[in-house]
Design a protein around this motif. Structure first.
Motif, PDB file in Angstrom:
ATOM      1  N   SER A   1       0.842  -1.182   0.000  1.00 20.01           N
ATOM      2  CA  SER A   1       0.000   0.000   0.000  1.00 20.01           C
ATOM      3  C   SER A   1       0.879   1.234   0.000  1.00 20.01           C
ATOM      4  O   SER A   1       2.031   1.194   0.442  1.00 20.01           O
ATOM      5  CB  SER A   1      -0.940   0.023   1.207  1.00 20.01           C
TER       6      SER A   1
ATOM      7  N   GLN B   1      -4.855   6.698  -0.375  1.00 16.20           N
ATOM      8  CA  GLN B   1      -4.238   5.392  -0.129  1.00 16.20           C
ATOM      9  C   GLN B   1      -4.452   4.516  -1.342  1.00 16.20           C
ATOM     10  O   GLN B   1      -5.559   4.424  -1.875  1.00 16.20           O
ATOM     11  CB  GLN B   1      -4.847   4.739   1.109  1.00 16.20           C
ATOM     12  N   LEU B   2      -3.386   3.890  -1.766  1.00 17.66           N
ATOM     13  CA  LEU B   2      -3.429   2.985  -2.904  1.00 17.66           C
ATOM     14  C   LEU B   2      -3.078   1.593  -2.386  1.00 17.66           C
ATOM     15  O   LEU B   2      -2.059   1.423  -1.718  1.00 17.66           O
ATOM     16  CB  LEU B   2      -2.388   3.441  -3.930  1.00 17.66           C
ATOM     17  N   ASP B   3      -3.912   0.619  -2.663  1.00 19.75           N
ATOM     18  CA  ASP B   3      -3.634  -0.749  -2.215  1.00 19.75           C
ATOM     19  C   ASP B   3      -3.363  -1.643  -3.420  1.00 19.75           C
ATOM     20  O   ASP B   3      -4.034  -1.523  -4.443  1.00 19.75           O
ATOM     21  CB  ASP B   3      -4.831  -1.328  -1.449  1.00 19.75           C
TER      22      ASP B   3
ATOM     23  N   VAL C   1      -5.369  -3.374  -8.155  1.00 23.70           N
ATOM     24  CA  VAL C   1      -4.803  -2.121  -7.664  1.00 23.70           C
ATOM     25  C   VAL C   1      -6.006  -1.238  -7.425  1.00 23.70           C
ATOM     26  O   VAL C   1      -6.891  -1.161  -8.273  1.00 23.70           O
ATOM     27  CB  VAL C   1      -3.873  -1.470  -8.714  1.00 23.70           C
ATOM     28  N   ARG C   2      -6.087  -0.647  -6.263  1.00 27.90           N
ATOM     29  CA  ARG C   2      -7.251   0.173  -6.014  1.00 27.90           C
ATOM     30  C   ARG C   2      -6.867   1.406  -5.235  1.00 27.90           C
ATOM     31  O   ARG C   2      -5.886   1.404  -4.484  1.00 27.90           O
ATOM     32  CB  ARG C   2      -8.304  -0.609  -5.256  1.00 27.90           C
ATOM     33  N   ILE C   3      -7.617   2.454  -5.470  1.00 29.64           N
ATOM     34  CA  ILE C   3      -7.501   3.607  -4.590  1.00 29.64           C
ATOM     35  C   ILE C   3      -8.462   3.328  -3.441  1.00 29.64           C
ATOM     36  O   ILE C   3      -9.678   3.260  -3.638  1.00 29.64           O
ATOM     37  CB  ILE C   3      -7.835   4.908  -5.328  1.00 29.64           C
ATOM     38  N   ARG C   4      -7.909   3.115  -2.283  1.00 31.50           N
ATOM     39  CA  ARG C   4      -8.742   2.768  -1.142  1.00 31.50           C
ATOM     40  C   ARG C   4      -9.574   3.979  -0.721  1.00 31.50           C
ATOM     41  O   ARG C   4     -10.758   3.843  -0.446  1.00 31.50           O
ATOM     42  CB  ARG C   4      -7.835   2.303   0.016  1.00 31.50           C
TER      43      ARG C   4
END
Lengths: 1097, 444
Positions: free
Chosen positions: A909, A924-926, A1021-1024
């Motif tokens: 992250s 936050q990027l996970d 990949v996601r922007i949390r």
């Protein structure tokens, strides 16, 4: 022991002598450049209770003249500040060149300076938690630490959240960490009954195999995140050895906010957000209901209407004669003289709506010099994206502490929680939302053309009272029927808290006693109306769970300075823990009146009770030696006795040791340089784990017989009782069980550079769990299905990295950029003699197994035949048998095999915050890399012909692979040019075939065909979240007579990049249980957008 | 708090029972309080559910009595079977049925309850007969030992047939014991209400079946079958059957399947088609051919409280006709039994006397020649054994009716061993088993 108790009792009688005259002191805490230090703590030396600085660094405290304030803030060197005559002070803290002066809460609530620790811990502060308004304390942790796995099972209000630290150490036991709030273990179990399962899973736990019913809730989500001050993750056994068996899978140490001495603070937080469905499986919109290219409508006879393998919709018409199934009339062909308008395509996803979440919290805190309190009231109100689903949680917490004398202090907290949750049917359950919704053909309208189909029963009830659904009879529930007629309501009432007393007997010895309790009642009512597909005759289930657990710890803390360079502490303790769980399940079936979902409306009843108790006690000790303030050595041991083990084996001892070496204190580093802090850590621990409750005997139970397709029979029948010693679920008890053991080794380093602008934490670990207790399946021909054995061996090894950087920092600007990265490699070394595979959860051809020699959690099922049986990467064998319906297509093997591990290769992250004066932008990027999911949803939809993939029907395709087939003996062979069978694979495939109904139903999907067809990577990949906040400056606040005011807009989960073709890949059919990685009509996830207001008075 | 501290102090020296007592399951009866009646209920129910559920579905789909029209049932109909498909049936056979029957048997023998002991043996013999006819050799002599033997060896199918005989002999002896023990079965015995004489007849019926299965080309076996039949049922009142309850949790397995799964069509099945062709008066009693979709049409055997028949009188009469022929008897004699069999079956189903007469006038004669006569008997028996797993045995023994494989060249002649045996008893489970071989020993 008796002496100690006597002392403690007497100490209650201590009377406080008058305290020196106090006065109000106000002040401000700043750093060396004059920036305020919000959150700095201010305590009065020699007293308990204190206060913390507000957002502008300001504080108020009642303090004696000539008193000493102890002021500390994370990242700054603590300072003793002697008060003089002035009433207004400014206290400047120097930035610490030892960021590790941070104090963390470790096992048993013991506060330690982080630099002393020889084990990996990671702390998440309140400022990182309530970025968004989810109200779920566990999902708030997602991505915030390395080695932490968090999976939201679905976007349903109240859905469970699976949480794990590092890797799996138990096959069929619990792998989730112990949750501890203010030093007291809190129940995080699941109480669930899947009424729709053919073999109902009564009280499910870690080993739950819940494939239907509703999404279970793990009780850890009850905690109000607004009350959390910090969360410390004790990641491995080395950090939790003092907690013993309960924390064998790590621990989550939650410290709640406390009041401080000084003026009363009132804080109010409010957030409102709206939720949208995130990802949904693709659907084809080209072909109609039917089979073999021919349309078949809801009232047609036979099987074709079950599918969407009908005619092209653009060749179909409507006759305009309204009927019960469609106001636009029947679907007819082009040649029908009654044809009027073109046939329509309906979008069943219109079913989802906007959900709303309102999260409000108000807290009042304050106190005098010796006494402080905090009172907090919170409410979470959530309506789901699925109509009629909702969750309402109200929490009330009160905590207080008081220094009765300079030697004696007490503290206590109590939390009340009330939850009400309307849940939705999910998964493999003919009444599940997604099952009925996704199988609906594009030419059928579940809404019946109505504006408000949820509240207008004409969408789901026919004039004759039967259910209106696309199959015109038995099959799957219309989603509007299931939300209205198959309700599941959960009520929860819970209280937990603690009371603690500290007595300083000598200045080198403190006694502490803490008693904690956690009690709750969860009452569920789950009904299915007459005509529901899961219970066609109707059913009502009342499920009542009553849990209580108590924890008692008595500790003696001693410290001694042996010399200037050598000091030590010794802790001795005793722990007693008891829990009891009671489940009362009542089932009524065969309802008489429709739409009257009351137990009295049933015509037959069955009931059952489930009671489990557990007791453990332990003596433990920990000695710590400090040399030259740079070498810290800790050794601990715990002797535990558990009621779940046989008397002869029920006590066991395990040791732990750790070493922390702060090498940056060596003279060579003192001249200043890039390195501002450096520490090496080494630790070893052994931890035991006891057996499941009631596992020592084989018991008789009320007899139930099912067959995998039907709900079966249950005794009593016709007034006759029936008991069974065995059934396809009965396990042989084992009176010889002994405790499992995990040996864990850990090494790490904590480094800071350039005055802490960059800090790196790295940890490597290896653990080996042996004698792991598991439910070992056995051949039914032994008379039983399983036996409980100490059998398995599991290893975990991994690397965890945390990198925190501050790329720039000026008076106005600050940019933090933090990274977490973790990789865990798990291996199930062995299971049990003669057993190389154990089912964890799932279905016959899409299951999650533990397989010897593989990582824990492997998708197992049927495969495609490959040209070389031994090489799973060899080309597929393409059927060269002319005349076979599968000619030119891959071949399905009759052999099953492992198809992919569920755990990712690594997770990471990136968390960043950019602050300019009062404005802060965070994101936050996970990343989850690797790990597979069985997308059974897509498999079923390809079989039924509604999945997007099946829109390619009729297209010619040359399947890559080599020609061949299996001969009668099962060997790879091919036909040569002359038609003779040759025992080896043939040349590359040259036989074109078409994506046909046959292909999708038998070869290209896992519903009937191979499970391999639907094993997909779960990488994403996601922007949390992204949030933008503004904090009013102190000057403005003063005019408004406010302490703080902030406004934040946020987006949760706004962007997701994934190749996964189902719902959000962060999903779990079985809920928060070991059997992750299954997607079979899971309810979808959500993305939300909202605003949050924070107000301090 | 002080009380708790006191408790804490106690703990250091507390008795071991402080822990062990906490670990007892209070929701389960202790082994010493178990009486035979609560086990007999379970075993009868489990056996009936296994037969009427999985085994009945497999047999009726394999013999095309019914047609699988979607999902798994469609797969089975097209012989798409994997080993895992048999885990549940095998599990019910060994755990719910035989293990609990073993507990009943041991308890009865230990206490001298011979009536229960006799019934336990008959139920065990019947379950074995069903299982051997389905799978051939299976674990028996090593089975039901729990933790003492987790990987039981397999016994030869022919030897197991002898075991069935021995069990029945000893069962009849126990039931005939004048001092049959102090405790005897009553209403919990759904099959016979505790009537020992009827259980004895059932024991003979099982033996008759076992002999008949081996009677192809073996007149002695046929003679044995005839002598067993003589000691067995004398009317439909003697039928061995389990009648399910009228609540959802005690409902007949076909009722549950049709209510919950609907994947099997009855009117499109072979029995439906044949009865339509024969204008058979039983058709409207068995199947509602007007039902629109699968699962809606099963009547006599598909109601909530329909029976699952183990062995009925009509089957014994068909057996008598066949055995008479195989024992060199005359077609004329066999024809009498054949007509009796049809009549008994129709009476069981409630066909009116007039309709029976009409039907027998059209279908009640046997052709000349033993083989042709046996084929005709089997043709009618195929209809009478509707949904009974025995129909698959009938087809395998006689190849009547002539079945066209739905897919491929062959109709299954046995089931696969379940996946659980391959996974957990791999040392003993025979490898290289297909749906077609090896055949059960009597399948020639």
């Amino acid at each position: 022991m008796r002496k100690i108790i006597a002392l403690l009792s007497i100490s209650v009688l201590f009377v406080i002598s008058g305290m020196a005259q106090d006065r109000e002191v106000t002040g401000k805490v700043t750093d060396s450049v004059g920036l305020p230090l919000p959150g700095a703590t201010i305590n009065i030396k020699g007293r308990s209770g204190g206060t913390s600085a507000g957002p502008d660094g300001a504080f108020h405290i009642r303090a004696p003249r000539e008193g000493i304030l102890v002021v500390s803030a994370v990242g700054y060197a603590p300072r003793d500040f002697r008060l003089g005559a002035e009433d207004v002070v400014t206290i400047v803290l120097a930035q610490s060149n030892r960021i590790m002066n941070e104090v963390v809460v470790t096992a048993l609530g013991i506060r330690r300076e982080k630099r002393e620790l020889g084990t990996a811990t990671q702390t998440i502060g309140a400022d990182q938690l309530n970025k968004t308004g989810t109200g779920n304390p566990l999902s708030e942790l997602n991505g915030k630490a390395s080695g932490l796995t968090v999976v939201n099972s679905s976007g349903d209000p109240g859905a469970g959240t699976y949480i794990r630290l590092r890797g799996v150490t138990s096959i069929t036991g619990n792998n989730q960490p112990l949750m501890v709030v203010d030093g007291v273990p809190i129940d995080n179990s699941i109480n669930n009954y899947d009424a729709t399962s053919a073999s109902p899973n009564q009280v499910s736990g870690a080993n739950g195999n819940l494939t239907g019913g509703v999404q279970p809730t793990n009780r850890g989500v009850d905690i109000n995140p607004n009350d959390i001050e910090s969360v410390t993750l004790l990641k491995g056994p080395t950090a939790t050895a003092l907690y013993g068996i309960q924390a064998a899978s790590g621990a989550i140490i939650i410290t709640t906010k406390k009041g401080g001495a000084g003026a009363t603070h009132i804080t109010f937080n409010s957030s409102a957000s709206f939720d949208k469905v995130s990802h949904l499986p693709g659907r084809q919109e080209i072909y109609s209901q039917g089979s073999g290219g021919l349309y078949a409508g809801p009232t047609s006879s036979g099987a074709p209407k079950r599918f969407s393998w009908g005619a092209r919709i653009d060749t179909l018409y409507r006759d305009g004669i309204a009927n019960d199934y469609d106001p636009n009339g029947n679907v007819v062909g082009a040649s029908d003289p009654l044809r009027k308008s073109k046939a329509l395509v309906y979008n069943p996803y219109d079913f989802f709506r906007t959900g709303w979440t309102l999260n409000n919290n108000i807290a009042i805190s304050g106190g005098t010099g010796t006494t402080a309190y905090r009172l907090s009231l919170g409410n979470l109100h959530q309506t789901g994206i699925i109509p009629l689903s909702k969750y309402d949680k109200t929490t009330l917490s009160l905590s207080g502490q008081s220094a009765i004398s300079s030697k004696f202090s007490v503290s206590a907290a109590i939390n009340f929680i009330r939850g009400a949750n309307d849940k939705v049917q999910q998964g493999s359950n003919t009444s599940s939302i997604m099952l009925g919704l996704l199988r609906t053909p594009p030419t059928f309208d579940n809404t019946n053309g109505l504006k408000d189909p949820v509240n207008n029963e004409a969408s789901y009830v026919l004039p004759n009272g039967k259910q209106r659904d696309y199959r015109g009879g038995p099959g799957y529930d219309n989603p509007y029927w299931t939300v209205n007629r198959n309700p599941f309501h959960e009520d929860l009432i819970r209280a937990f808290g603690f009371a603690q007393a500290n007595y300083t007997l000598f200045d080198w010895m403190t006694l502490t006693y803490r008693l904690g309790g956690d009690v709750y009642a969860q009452n569920d009512k789950n009904a299915y109306d007459i005509g529901s597909n899961a219970f066609p005759a109707g059913a009502v289930h009342l499920l009542n769970y009553y849990n209580q657990q108590y924890n008692s710890d008595f500790t003696i803390n001693m410290k001694k300075n042996f010399s200037d360079q050598f000091s030590g502490t010794l802790l001795l303790g005793q722990n007693y823990f008891t829990s009891s769980n009671h489940a009362r399940l009542t089932h009524g079936s065969g309802l008489v009146l429709p739409d009257f979902l009351d137990m009295s409306n049933a015509t037959s009843y069955t009931a059952s009770e489930g009671d489990a108790r557990k007791r453990t006690s332990a003596f433990y000790g920990e000695a710590r030696l400090t040399f030259k303030d740079m070498l810290f050595f800790t050794v601990s041991g715990r002797r535990e006795t558990s009621s779940t083990l046989p008397a002869k084996n029920n006590s066991f001892f395990y040791p732990a040791a750790s070493l922390a070496y702060e090498f940056s204190k060596l003279p060579v580093f003192s001249s200043g340089g890039a390195l501002s802090y450096g520490k090496l850590r080494l630790s070893f621990a052994q931890v035991g784990k006891d057996a499941p409750v009631q596992g020592l005997q084989t018991y008789y139970n009320t007899a139930v017989v099912t067959d995998g397709f039907t709900s079966g029979i249950q005794f009593p029948i016709n007034g006759n009782a029936g008991y069974q010693l065995s059934s396809p679920t009965a396990t042989i008890g084992n009176p010889e069980l002994k405790a499992e053991k995990t040996n864990s080794y850990e090494a790490g380093t904590d480094l800071s550079f350039w005055n802490n602008r960059v800090s790196l934490n790295a940890t490597v670990y290896y653990s080996k769990s042996s004698d792991v207790i598991l439910i070992v399946p056995v051949a039914y021909s032994s008379g039983f299905s399983a036996v409980l054995l100490n059998a398995a061996t599991i290893t975990n090894k991994g690397l965890e990295l945390t990198l925190n950087t501050t790329p720039f920092r000026t008076q106005d600007w600050k940019w933090d950029l933090n990274f977490n990265w973790a990789r865990n490699v798990n291996r199930v070394k062995s299971l049990a003699a003669g057993v190389d595979r154990v089912l964890i959860a799932g279905f016959q051809n899409g299951e999650i197994d533990a397989i010897a020699g593989q990582p824990f959690g492997v998708i197992y099922g049927s495969k495609y035949v490959r040209s070389s049986a031994d090489d799973p990467s060899s080309p597929l064998l393409i059927n060269d048998t002319k005349g076979d319906p599968g000619y030119g297509m891959p071949i399905v093997s009759s052999q099953n095999g492992p198809l992919g591990k569920i755990d990712p290769d690594w997770t990471g992250s990136v968390i960043t915050t950019l602050t300019f004066k009062g404005i802060s932008l965070s994101a936050q990027l996970d990343v989850r890399h690797g790990g597979y999911i069985w997308n059974g949803t897509r498999g079923a939809l390809s079989y039924f012909g509604t999945s997007a993939e099946t829109g390619n029907r009729g297209q010619s395709h040359l399947f890559p692979g080599v020609l061949g087939h299996l001969d009668a003996a099962g060997n790879v062979a091919h036909f040569d040019a002359g038609g003779a069978e040759v025992l080896k694979p043939g040349p590359a495939n040259t036989v074109p075939s078409a994506y046909s109904q046959y292909y999708w139903q038998n070869i290209g999907s896992s519903f009937i065909g191979p499970a391999e067809a639907d094993v997909e990577k779960g990488s994403f990949v996601r922007i949390r979240y992204i949030s933008l906040g503004y904090q009013l400056p102190a000057a403005v606040l003063q005019n408004l007579h406010l302490k703080s005011l902030s406004l934040t807009v946020f987006a949760n989960n706004p962007v997701l990049w994934t190749k996964y073709k189902g719902v959000d890949p962060e999903t779990s059919l079985a809920g928060p249980a070991n059997g992750q990685g299954l997607d079979y009509f899971n309810n979808p996830g959500i993305k939300s957008y909202g605003i949050r207001l924070g107000l301090g008075l | 708090m002080v009380a708790l501290l006191a408790l804490l102090v106690c703990m250091a020296g507390c008795k071991k029972s402080f822990y062990t007592d906490a670990n007892v399951n209070p929701n389960s009866p202790s082994a010493s309080s178990i009486v035979p009646s609560v086990l007999l209920s379970t075993v009868e129910g489990a056996l009936a559910y296994m037969q009427g559920g999985d085994l009945s579905r497999f047999a009726s789909l394999n013999t095309q009595q019914t047609k699988g029209i979607s999902r798994q049932a469609q797969g089975y109909y097209e012989y798409v079977y994997t080993s895992q498909d048999f885990d549940q049936a095998w599990g019910n056979l060994y755990t719910s049925t035989l293990e609990n029957d073993d507990a009943l048997l041991k308890l009865s023998d230990a206490k001298g309850y011979h009536a229960y002991g006799g019934i336990a043996r008959i139920l065990r013999a019947y379950a074995l007969q069903l299982a051997v006819d389905t799978w051939g050799g299976i674990p028996y002599s090593d089975a039901f030992q729990g933790a003492a033997n987790l990987q039981p060896k397999y016994d030869n199918d022919k030897v197991l047939y002898d075991t069935i005989g021995e069990l029945l002999t000893s069962a009849v002896n126990q039931l005939q014991d004048a001092n049959a023990g102090t405790l005897t079965p009553g209403t919990e015995d759904i099959v016979y209400g505790g009537h020992a004489d009827k259980w004895i007849k059932f024991a003979h019926a099982i033996r008759a079946r076992v002999y008949l299965h081996q009677s192809k080309g073996d007149a002695a076996m046929a003679a044995n079958a005839l002598s067993e039949i003589a000691s067995s049922f004398s009317s439909n009142d003697d039928n061995a059957q389990y009648i399910f309850g009228s609540t959802e949790t005690s409902a007949n397995p076909w009722y549950q399947f049709n209510e919950q799964r609907t994947d099997i069509s009855f009117s499109e099945g072979g029995v439906g088609a044949k009865m339509i062709a024969l204008h058979d008066p039983r058709l409207s009693i068995l199947i509602d051919t007007t039902a629109a979709d699968g699962g809606d049409g099963l009547l006599y055997y598909g109601l909530i409280n329909s029976p699952v028949e183990f062995i009925a009188y009509d089957e014994l009469l068909f057996a008598k006709a066949e055995a008479t022929l195989r024992n060199a008897g005359s077609v004329a004699e066999a024809e009498g039994y054949y007509r009796d069999a049809i009549q008994a079956n129709m009476e069981k189903l409630g066909v009116s006397a007039g309709d029976i007469t009409t039907y027998l006038a059209a279908n009640g004669s046997l052709p000349a020649g033993t083989d042709a006569a046996i084929a005709q008997i089997a043709t009618q028996e195929y209809l009478a054994l509707y949904l009974n797993p025995e129909v698959w045995t009938l087809w395998r023994r006689t190849d009547v009716p002539a079945l066209t494989p739905v897919i491929g060249a062959n109709v299954p002649r046995r089931l696969l061993y379940p996946q659980t045996e391959y996974s957990y008893n791999s040392a003993h489970v025979p490898g290289s088993v297909t749906l077609f071989s090896p055949k059960v020993f009597w399948d020639k």
